[in-house]
Structures are given as C-alpha cells and as structure tokens.
Design a protein around this motif. Structure first.
Motif, PDB file in Angstrom:
ATOM      1  N   HIS A  61       0.802  -1.228   0.000  1.00 25.98           N
ATOM      2  CA  HIS A  61       0.000   0.000   0.000  1.00 25.98           C
ATOM      3  C   HIS A  61       0.833   1.275   0.000  1.00 25.98           C
ATOM      4  CE1 HIS A  61      -3.665  -2.342   0.601  1.00 25.98           C
ATOM      5  NE2 HIS A  61      -2.989  -3.046   1.490  1.00 25.98           N
ATOM      6  N   GLY A  62       2.147   1.160  -0.131  1.00 22.29           N
ATOM      7  CA  GLY A  62       2.978   2.347  -0.274  1.00 22.29           C
ATOM      8  C   GLY A  62       3.619   2.815   1.019  1.00 22.29           C
ATOM      9  N   SER A  63       4.610   3.683   0.851  1.00 21.74           N
ATOM     10  CA  SER A  63       5.401   4.141   1.993  1.00 21.74           C
ATOM     11  C   SER A  63       4.591   4.987   2.967  1.00 21.74           C
ATOM     12  CB  SER A  63       6.617   4.926   1.498  1.00 21.74           C
ATOM     13  OG  SER A  63       6.216   6.051   0.730  1.00 21.74           O
ATOM     14  N   GLN A  64       3.667   5.815   2.452  1.00 21.87           N
ATOM     15  CA  GLN A  64       2.871   6.661   3.343  1.00 21.87           C
ATOM     16  C   GLN A  64       2.064   5.816   4.325  1.00 21.87           C
ATOM     17  OE1 GLN A  64       2.748   9.830   3.981  1.00 21.87           O
ATOM     18  NE2 GLN A  64       0.952   9.759   5.330  1.00 21.87           N
ATOM     19  N   THR A  65       1.390   4.803   3.794  1.00 18.08           N
ATOM     20  CA  THR A  65       0.611   3.906   4.652  1.00 18.08           C
ATOM     21  C   THR A  65       1.530   3.126   5.585  1.00 18.08           C
ATOM     22  OG1 THR A  65      -1.043   3.667   2.910  1.00 18.08           O
ATOM     23  CG2 THR A  65      -1.097   2.051   4.684  1.00 18.08           C
ATOM     24  N   GLY A  66       2.692   2.740   5.065  1.00 17.55           N
ATOM     25  CA  GLY A  66       3.662   2.032   5.906  1.00 17.55           C
ATOM     26  C   GLY A  66       4.134   2.889   7.065  1.00 17.55           C
ATOM     27  N   PHE A  67       4.427   4.174   6.795  1.00 18.51           N
ATOM     28  CA  PHE A  67       4.830   5.092   7.857  1.00 18.51           C
ATOM     29  C   PHE A  67       3.717   5.233   8.889  1.00 18.51           C
ATOM     30  CE2 PHE A  67       8.295   7.093   5.217  1.00 18.51           C
ATOM     31  CZ  PHE A  67       9.290   6.948   6.162  1.00 18.51           C
ATOM     32  N   GLU A  68       2.474   5.343   8.419  1.00 18.74           N
ATOM     33  CA  GLU A  68       1.347   5.475   9.337  1.00 18.74           C
ATOM     34  C   GLU A  68       1.235   4.244  10.243  1.00 18.74           C
ATOM     35  OE1 GLU A  68      -2.232   6.287   7.208  1.00 18.74           O
ATOM     36  OE2 GLU A  68      -1.513   8.183   6.382  1.00 18.74           O
ATOM     37  N   TYR A  69       1.383   3.081   9.645  1.00 16.42           N
ATOM     38  CA  TYR A  69       1.274   1.843  10.427  1.00 16.42           C
ATOM     39  C   TYR A  69       2.370   1.767  11.488  1.00 16.42           C
ATOM     40  CZ  TYR A  69       1.922  -3.006  11.729  1.00 16.42           C
ATOM     41  OH  TYR A  69       2.118  -4.146  12.466  1.00 16.42           O
ATOM     42  N   TYR A  70       3.624   1.950  11.081  1.00 17.91           N
ATOM     43  CA  TYR A  70       4.726   1.818  12.034  1.00 17.91           C
ATOM     44  C   TYR A  70       4.673   2.894  13.119  1.00 17.91           C
ATOM     45  CZ  TYR A  70       7.193  -1.844   9.450  1.00 17.91           C
ATOM     46  OH  TYR A  70       7.542  -3.035   8.860  1.00 17.91           O
ATOM     47  N   THR A  71       4.305   4.118  12.738  1.00 19.24           N
ATOM     48  CA  THR A  71       4.200   5.183  13.733  1.00 19.24           C
ATOM     49  C   THR A  71       3.094   4.871  14.732  1.00 19.24           C
ATOM     50  OG1 THR A  71       4.915   6.790  12.058  1.00 19.24           O
ATOM     51  CG2 THR A  71       3.933   7.666  14.076  1.00 19.24           C
ATOM     52  N   GLY A  72       1.942   4.430  14.221  1.00 23.22           N
ATOM     53  CA  GLY A  72       0.843   4.072  15.104  1.00 23.22           C
ATOM     54  C   GLY A  72       1.212   2.935  16.034  1.00 23.22           C
ATOM     55  N   TYR A  73       1.927   1.954  15.521  1.00 24.31           N
ATOM     56  CA  TYR A  73       2.330   0.807  16.344  1.00 24.31           C
ATOM     57  C   TYR A  73       3.272   1.242  17.457  1.00 24.31           C
ATOM     58  CZ  TYR A  73       4.668  -3.468  17.800  1.00 24.31           C
ATOM     59  OH  TYR A  73       5.208  -4.477  18.558  1.00 24.31           O
ATOM     60  N   ILE A  74       4.236   2.108  17.134  1.00 26.27           N
ATOM     61  CA  ILE A  74       5.191   2.570  18.143  1.00 26.27           C
ATOM     62  C   ILE A  74       4.467   3.350  19.232  1.00 26.27           C
ATOM     63  CG2 ILE A  74       7.131   4.145  18.549  1.00 26.27           C
ATOM     64  CD1 ILE A  74       8.210   3.308  15.813  1.00 26.27           C
TER      65      ILE A  74
END
Length: 310
Positions: A61-74
């Motif tokens: 789903h792309g880097s933007q969605t990936g950043f959102e996921y990892y940031t939310g997880y942290i």
C-alpha cells in the motif's frame, strides 16, 4: 472512512487475533511461573509479527501507509508499556500469586481488545460525520498529557488504590470472588487506557483498520512483555514525561489537521516527521531514565556502605 482493508482482510485479521488469543489461553491453561526464557521468546515473536506485517503493508500500500502503520504501532506499544505499570501495581495490591498472574493479564488483554474495538468503531463513525471530532480528540490528548505530566511532577504516576475503584467496590458488593474482582479492576483500567490510546492513534492515521491492527499488535504481546519488563519497569522513571510529550504532540497534530481542513494556510505535520519525533522522544526518555536510575542506585549503595561503616 477510507481504508486499505477489504472485508476479506478484516475477516482474516480478526480470525488471526482470535487464534492468537486462543493460543495464549492454551499456553496458560495450567498455571505456572513464567521463566525469563519463555517470556523473552514470546516477546520476540510478538514484536517480529507486527514488524513483518508492516513490511507487507509498506509493499502492498505504499510508503505513506507504511509510515502510518509503524508510527501508530510505536505509539500504541509505548502506551501499552505504561499500562503495564498499572497492571503491575494492581497485581501487587491484590497479592495475586505469581503463577496466576499471566492468566489475569490475559483476561485483561482480551477486555482491552474488545473495548478498543468498540472505541475504534465509534471513533470512525464520529470522524466520518463530524470533522470537529479531530479537534475534540486533540483536546482530550492535551488534557491527558497535562494530567500525566502533573502527576509525574508530584510523584503520583505510579500509585494505584484498588479500594478507590468503583469497579472493585461494586464487585465486592455483589459477592464476586477475589480473582474476578482483580480482572474487573483491570477491565476498569482498560477503559481509561482506551480513552487515551484510540484518539492517539487516530492522530497518526485515519484508517480504522490500521488503528485496530496497531492496537491489537500492541496488546497481544503484553502478557509476555510484562514478565520481561517486570524488573525493569521501575527503572523507566521518566516514561510518564515522555508519554505526556508524545500525547501533547499528537494532540497538537490533530488540532492542526482540523484547522487545515478549514484554512489552507495552516500547516500539517507529515507522518514521517511524526515518526522521527516520537522515536526521538522515546529514545531520550529511556536514556535519561536509565542514567537517573543508575545514579540513584549508586547513591543508595554509597549511603548503605557509609551506614555500615559508621
């Protein structure tokens, strides 16, 4: 609200969460003391799993969605560590035997998942209807941040009195068994945690699926993480300050997001910058906590030595 999830992905994710919970119940069916080796093994598994899932999210789903996921997880993982402080204090206050602690924690995790699922659904429905909810969430986080910071300054952030909890008083009034009252107390704490954590992750991503996934991954590993960090939790003396800073930052971010929808000139904070800031706050918090704890321990050892020589 827009989401990367299809009905199939939702179904597979929920089934996987239920399967992992069922596995935990199987593992804890016979009460036993949790060894450090066992706790570390499961903690590694429950950290590797969301990290691997994030790789799929990023690629699919792309880097933007990936950043959102990892940031939310942290964010959710750091908040869950703070939750462990309260769980630890509740278990100690009720004198729960060590071999039963993981069973109580597991019930608490299930309760937290159910409550957060409800909060996530309500939050998604509200945000899709009224954008003012972004501002409301921001205000909630700022108030929570101020409360955590004030309590940290006063030295009250690690105190809990079960006798003051309404759930405990009601449980005893209706004649619940002691173990059921402990679980009820943890459920009550879960409600407070959900009020903080769900708005916080909605400040990172507006995708309800990512909000649920980050919450689920952060909670699933708490049982094992508790026994890994049990001795180290007391050394994270500045954790409350770091969490207050993170919640305040996300609260401001939500306010800017709402304002940007009304006035184009208002800036927004990109997700990659949010990730950098949050990781930076956590790194500083952990570093200063360990330094402070080491100095305190050295001072206490010196004072004890001087008293013994006196």
């Amino acid at each position: 609200m827009p989401s990367i999830a299809t009905p199939t992905l939702w179904a597979v994710t929920i089934a996987a969460v239920v399967a992992l919970i069922a596995l935990d119940f199987v593992l804890t069916r016979k009460p036993h003391d949790v060894s450090m080796k066992e706790a570390i093994g499961w903690s590694v598994f429950y950290v590797a799993l969301p990290l691997a899932f994030g790789v799929w999210v990023w690629n699919a789903h792309g880097s933007q969605t990936g950043f959102e996921y990892y940031t939310g997880y942290i964010v959710e993982k750091s908040l869950s560590v703070d939750n462990l402080f309260v769980f630890m204090l509740l278990l100690a206050a009720f004198a729960v035997p060590r071999h039963l602690q993981q069973k109580v924690l597991l019930f608490g995790i299930v309760g937290a998942l159910v409550l957060r699922g409800i909060f996530i659904a309500l939050g998604a429905a509200a945000l899709s209807q009224w954008d003012i909810v972004f501002l409301l969430f921001g205000v909630i986080l700022l108030i929570t941040a101020a409360k955590i910071f004030t309590e940290a300054l006063q030295g009250h952030e690690q105190k809990v009195d079960p006798e003051q909890m309404l759930a405990v008083r009601l449980g005893r009034k209706i004649g619940l068994k002691p173990m059921a009252i402990v679980v009820l107390a943890i459920f009550a704490a879960d409600i407070v945690f959900a009020v903080d954590s769900v708005p916080a992750v909605y400040g990172i991503t507006g995708d309800p699926y990512l909000v649920f996934a980050t919450n689920a991954f952060a909670l699933l590993g708490l049982r094992a993480l508790y026994f890994v960090l049990e001795g180290a939790l007391s050394k994270l003396v500045h954790l409350s300050y770091g969490l207050a800073a993170i919640l305040a930052f996300i609260g401001v971010k939500l306010g800017l997001h709402w304002a940007h929808g009304h006035w184009d000139g208002v800036p927004v904070v990109p997700t990659w910058l949010s990730l950098v800031i949050i990781v930076g706050i956590l790194a500083v918090t952990v570093t200063t906590s360990l330094i402070s704890s080491a100095r305190t321990q050295a001072r206490e050892e010196t004072e004890a030595l001087e008293e013994s020589n006196a």
